[in-house]
Design an enzyme around this catalytic site. Structure first.
Site, PDB file in Angstrom:
ATOM      1  N   THR A  74      13.941   0.104  13.054  1.00 44.53           N
ATOM      2  CA  THR A  74      14.942  -0.935  12.806  1.00 44.53           C
ATOM      3  C   THR A  74      16.215  -0.568  13.556  1.00 44.53           C
ATOM      4  OG1 THR A  74      13.977  -1.204  10.622  1.00 44.53           O
ATOM      5  CG2 THR A  74      16.138  -2.182  10.964  1.00 44.53           C
ATOM      6  N   LEU A 143      -4.556   0.012  10.058  1.00 44.43           N
ATOM      7  CA  LEU A 143      -4.922   1.185   9.256  1.00 44.43           C
ATOM      8  C   LEU A 143      -3.766   1.573   8.345  1.00 44.43           C
ATOM      9  CD1 LEU A 143      -3.409   4.073  10.102  1.00 44.43           C
ATOM     10  CD2 LEU A 143      -4.843   3.848  12.088  1.00 44.43           C
ATOM     11  N   LYS A 196       0.518  -9.397  12.165  1.00 50.32           N
ATOM     12  CA  LYS A 196       0.793  -8.033  11.714  1.00 50.32           C
ATOM     13  C   LYS A 196       1.995  -7.998  10.777  1.00 50.32           C
ATOM     14  CE  LYS A 196       0.989  -3.829  10.992  1.00 50.32           C
ATOM     15  NZ  LYS A 196       0.817  -2.560  11.584  1.00 50.32           N
ATOM     16  N   PHE A 202       2.948  -9.654   3.119  1.00 47.07           N
ATOM     17  CA  PHE A 202       2.132 -10.079   1.975  1.00 47.07           C
ATOM     18  C   PHE A 202       1.764  -8.886   1.085  1.00 47.07           C
ATOM     19  CE2 PHE A 202       0.420 -14.518   2.022  1.00 47.07           C
ATOM     20  CZ  PHE A 202       1.325 -15.027   2.944  1.00 47.07           C
ATOM     21  N   LEU A 203       1.410  -7.754   1.722  1.00 46.87           N
ATOM     22  CA  LEU A 203       1.045  -6.571   0.930  1.00 46.87           C
ATOM     23  C   LEU A 203       2.244  -6.055   0.142  1.00 46.87           C
ATOM     24  CD1 LEU A 203      -1.188  -4.638   3.497  1.00 46.87           C
ATOM     25  CD2 LEU A 203      -1.941  -5.771   1.403  1.00 46.87           C
ATOM     26  N   CYS A 252       6.386   1.249   7.489  1.00 45.09           N
ATOM     27  CA  CYS A 252       6.018  -0.101   7.946  1.00 45.09           C
ATOM     28  C   CYS A 252       6.599  -1.228   7.108  1.00 45.09           C
ATOM     29  CB  CYS A 252       4.506  -0.216   7.957  1.00 45.09           C
ATOM     30  SG  CYS A 252       3.730   1.128   8.839  1.00 45.09           S
ATOM     31  N   PHE A 314       5.407   9.514   0.932  1.00 43.40           N
ATOM     32  CA  PHE A 314       5.513   8.117   0.458  1.00 43.40           C
ATOM     33  C   PHE A 314       4.260   7.660  -0.264  1.00 43.40           C
ATOM     34  CE2 PHE A 314       3.139   4.995   3.044  1.00 43.40           C
ATOM     35  CZ  PHE A 314       2.686   5.777   4.090  1.00 43.40           C
ATOM     36  N   ARG A 426       4.121   7.048 -10.961  1.00 43.36           N
ATOM     37  CA  ARG A 426       2.895   6.514 -10.361  1.00 43.36           C
ATOM     38  C   ARG A 426       1.828   6.173 -11.388  1.00 43.36           C
ATOM     39  NH1 ARG A 426       3.185   5.316  -4.802  1.00 43.36           N
ATOM     40  NH2 ARG A 426       4.801   6.627  -3.928  1.00 43.36           N
TER      41      ARG A 426
HETATM   42  C1  UGA Z   1       0.653  -0.294   5.625  1.00 42.03           C
HETATM   43  C2  UGA Z   1      -0.482  -1.327   5.555  1.00 42.03           C
HETATM   44  O1  UGA Z   1      -1.221  -1.162   4.332  1.00 42.03           O
HETATM   45  C3  UGA Z   1      -1.426  -1.172   6.742  1.00 42.03           C
HETATM   46  O2  UGA Z   1      -2.413  -2.199   6.703  1.00 42.03           O
HETATM   47  C4  UGA Z   1      -0.617  -1.278   8.036  1.00 42.03           C
HETATM   48  O3  UGA Z   1      -1.434  -1.099   9.160  1.00 42.03           O
HETATM   49  C5  UGA Z   1       0.449  -0.190   8.026  1.00 42.03           C
HETATM   50  O4  UGA Z   1       1.312  -0.391   6.908  1.00 42.03           O
HETATM   51  C6  UGA Z   1       1.239  -0.293   9.317  1.00 42.03           C
HETATM   52  O5  UGA Z   1       2.002  -1.261   9.484  1.00 42.03           O
HETATM   53  O6  UGA Z   1       1.049   0.544  10.196  1.00 42.03           O
HETATM   54  P1  UGA Z   1       0.878   2.319   5.003  1.00 42.03           P
HETATM   55  O7  UGA Z   1       2.341   2.094   5.152  1.00 42.03           O
HETATM   56  O8  UGA Z   1       0.248   3.485   5.693  1.00 42.03           O
HETATM   57  O9  UGA Z   1       0.063   1.013   5.496  1.00 42.03           O
HETATM   58  O10 UGA Z   1       0.542   2.525   3.444  1.00 42.03           O
HETATM   59  P2  UGA Z   1       0.097   1.580   2.211  1.00 42.03           P
HETATM   60  O11 UGA Z   1      -1.166   2.100   1.661  1.00 42.03           O
HETATM   61  O12 UGA Z   1       0.164   0.138   2.539  1.00 42.03           O
HETATM   62  O13 UGA Z   1       1.228   1.927   1.137  1.00 42.03           O
HETATM   63  C7  UGA Z   1       2.603   1.554   1.311  1.00 42.03           C
HETATM   64  C8  UGA Z   1       3.401   1.881   0.068  1.00 42.03           C
HETATM   65  O14 UGA Z   1       3.071   1.007  -1.006  1.00 42.03           O
HETATM   66  C9  UGA Z   1       3.172   3.294  -0.465  1.00 42.03           C
HETATM   67  O15 UGA Z   1       4.412   3.868  -0.830  1.00 42.03           O
HETATM   68  C10 UGA Z   1       2.284   3.089  -1.649  1.00 42.03           C
HETATM   69  O16 UGA Z   1       2.388   4.111  -2.601  1.00 42.03           O
HETATM   70  C11 UGA Z   1       2.803   1.763  -2.178  1.00 42.03           C
HETATM   71  N1  UGA Z   1       1.815   1.029  -3.001  1.00 42.03           N
HETATM   72  C12 UGA Z   1       0.655   0.578  -2.456  1.00 42.03           C
HETATM   73  C13 UGA Z   1       2.091   0.785  -4.334  1.00 42.03           C
HETATM   74  O17 UGA Z   1       3.145   1.176  -4.861  1.00 42.03           O
HETATM   75  N2  UGA Z   1       1.180   0.100  -5.079  1.00 42.03           N
HETATM   76  C14 UGA Z   1       0.009  -0.363  -4.556  1.00 42.03           C
HETATM   77  O18 UGA Z   1      -0.785  -1.000  -5.307  1.00 42.03           O
HETATM   78  C15 UGA Z   1      -0.262  -0.114  -3.219  1.00 42.03           C
END
Ligand code: UGA
Length: 449
Positions: A74, A143, A196, A202-203, A252, A314, A426
């Site tokens: 950023t 990923l 992307k 959304f996630l 991300c 994280f 957690r």
């Molecule tokens: C995220 C996306 O999930 C990938 O699909 C994407 O490719 C990636 O970013 C990227 O842009 O490169 P990432 O950041 O490695 O992946 O990790 P995540 O598993 O998505 O977790 C992100 C955060 O959300 C973590 O701190 C995790 O603990 C938290 N989280 C995840 C929760 O608090 N609750 C959940 O139910 C899921």
């Protein structure tokens, strides 16, 4: 790239970086990134068809396909500061490719980029001095850290955006070596770039949504895990990404949502920008709410109290600390003059200290002497969960490492000050068991016990 090298022994993969120390690490037994299963893959392919070096110009000139995978942090200055992506590194890469190329090459954007970056990359490339020609493709990576190897082996989908069907097909054939063709989606360039950012938004939105509900659960006596299960069994919603937490982190989500917000603002879509920005606002609230709950519960003061911090990454199974919720919680607790004893199985002490220093530094004045001293005197980093908890007034679980679930809780309890507080950021610990031993347990989205 290691996965491509592993799956396609006939393709030579040459990874280049300007940073010699980084490359040296990739060539050593101690890889700079901790990722389950990655060591084996690198060991198998390195020296065969996977090479790491700093010979950027030569690698560009030799290659048929070039992946640009530089970082797009950023922007911290100027127009769009705090939201827009800094494309300095992408542009420098494109200029270097233009300079060193001859003939025809395929350029693949792997970095996560704002929509229409490919346009800029194309224009820079077209100024190539040697008459080289290029096709530009967008191939964002989906990923997640900690599960990278599995995600690359069995991806839900691979996305390739491009203008030339032939170029798209060439890249599709590389992935087609191990990924079923129906999982390789092809789109136009802009759809691919936007997908992307939108996927991450959304996630992150799901995590922020369940975290928002967790605050309501704490206020009403509902249990957020039960609510998440009740919601998640509706197959239209689904169970994934509904785990309430101390807040999402990682390199991300925050960056990409802010980037999306900036794009919306740029196109005059104020309401859309505000809508997505609220996901980040909710995440900041969740982190702050957690540290405030610690202070409030511990009789409104943590000053000079020892708090064990379990986990700094994280999420589990990674040594990445970028935007980790732990940084914000530790910072808040240090502001309250708590003494922190931090343990993370994979994050080295120097990294923890530098993250905390950066969290206190402001963008113009840097780190003040007062804050440097505070970190020096009030932060201790130790090598196991037991030493962290010894003599502590409280434990805060900030990363869901599996080993925290199997500690000897009785031993921990006997070593702690009483009342022994546990703040489970957690929701991974066995609350009933801990309460029986005598702990006072506070989890996310559940009434306290
Ligand atoms: C995220 C996306 O999930 C990938 O699909 C994407 O490719 C990636 O970013 C990227 O842009 O490169 P990432 O950041 O490695 O992946 O990790 P995540 O598993 O998505 O977790 C992100 C955060 O959300 C973590 O701190 C995790 O603990 C938290 N989280 C995840 C929760 O608090 N609750 C959940 O139910 C899921």
């Amino acid at each position: 790239m290691a996965m491509i090298a592993k799956q396609c022994p006939d393709i030579d993969v040459h990874v280049v970086d300007l940073n010699q120390a980084r490359i040296d690490q990739w060539n050593s037994d101690d890889l700079p990134v901790y990722e389950p299963g990655l060591d084996e893959i690198v060991r198998e392919a390195r020296g065969r068809n996977l090479k790491f070096s700093t010979q950027v110009d030569a690698a560009i000139s030799d290659a048929n396909i070039i992946f640009i995978a530089v970082n797009t942090p950023t922007k911290s200055f100027g127009i769009g500061a705090g939201r827009a992506a800094n494309l300095e590194f992408i542009e420098k890469c494109a200029r270097q490719i233009a300079k060193c190329s001859k003939g025809h090459k395929l350029i693949v954007e792997k970095s996560t980029l704002p929509v229409r970056t490919a346009e800029a990359v194309k224009r820079i490339l077209s100024s190539s001095a040697n008459g080289a020609t290029f096709d530009v493709l967008s191939n964002p990576e989906f990923l997640a850290e900690g599960t990278a190897v599995q995600d690359l082996l069995y991806p839900d989908r691979v996305l390739i955006g491009g203008e030339s069907l032939e170029a798209v097909e060439r890249l599709a054939q590389v992935y087609g070596r191990w990924i079923p063709r129906e999982r390789i989606l092809t789109t136009n360039l802009w759809s691919s770039e936007l997908s992307k950012l939108a996927a991450n938004a959304f996630l992150a939105q799901r995590v922020s949504s369940i975290n928002a509900i967790s605050a309501l659960c704490e206020a009403t006596g509902a249990d957020v895990d039960e609510v998440a299960k009740a919601i998640g069994t509706d197959s239209r919603i689904g169970p994934k990404f509904l785990k309430a937490s101390v807040g999402y982190g990682g390199s991300c989500f925050q960056k990409d949502i802010l980037n999306l917000v900036y794009l919306c603002e740029h196109f005059g879509l104020r309401e859309v920008a505000q809508y997505w920005e609220q996901v980040v606002v909710m995440n900041d609230y969740q982190k702050r709410r957690f540290s405030e709950r610690i202070v409030r519960t511990m009789f409104n003061t943590v000053s000079d109290k020892k708090i064990a911090i379990w986990g700094f990454a994280f999420k589990k199974d990674t040594n990445d600390t970028r935007e980790s919720a732990a940084i914000h919680v530790c910072r808040d607790l240090l502001e309250e003059r708590a003494r922190l004893v931090i343990y993370d199985p994979r994050v080295p002490e120097s990294q923890i200290r530098s993250e905390l220093e950066m969290s206190f530094a402001d963008s113009v004045g840097g780190l003040s002497d007062k804050h440097r001293k505070l970190i020096e005197t009030n932060v201790n980093v130790v090598g196991d969960a037991y030493s962290a908890a010894s003599e502590a007034h409280a434990i805060a679980v900030l990363t869901e490492w599996d080993e925290f679930k199997t500690v000897d809780s009785l031993r921990i309890f006997d070593d702690m000050r009483q009342p022994a507080f546990i703040f489970d950021g957690r929701n991974i610990l066995d609350r009933e068991k801990l309460v029986k031993i005598g702990f006072e347990v506070h989890s996310i989205g559940r009434p306290s016990k």
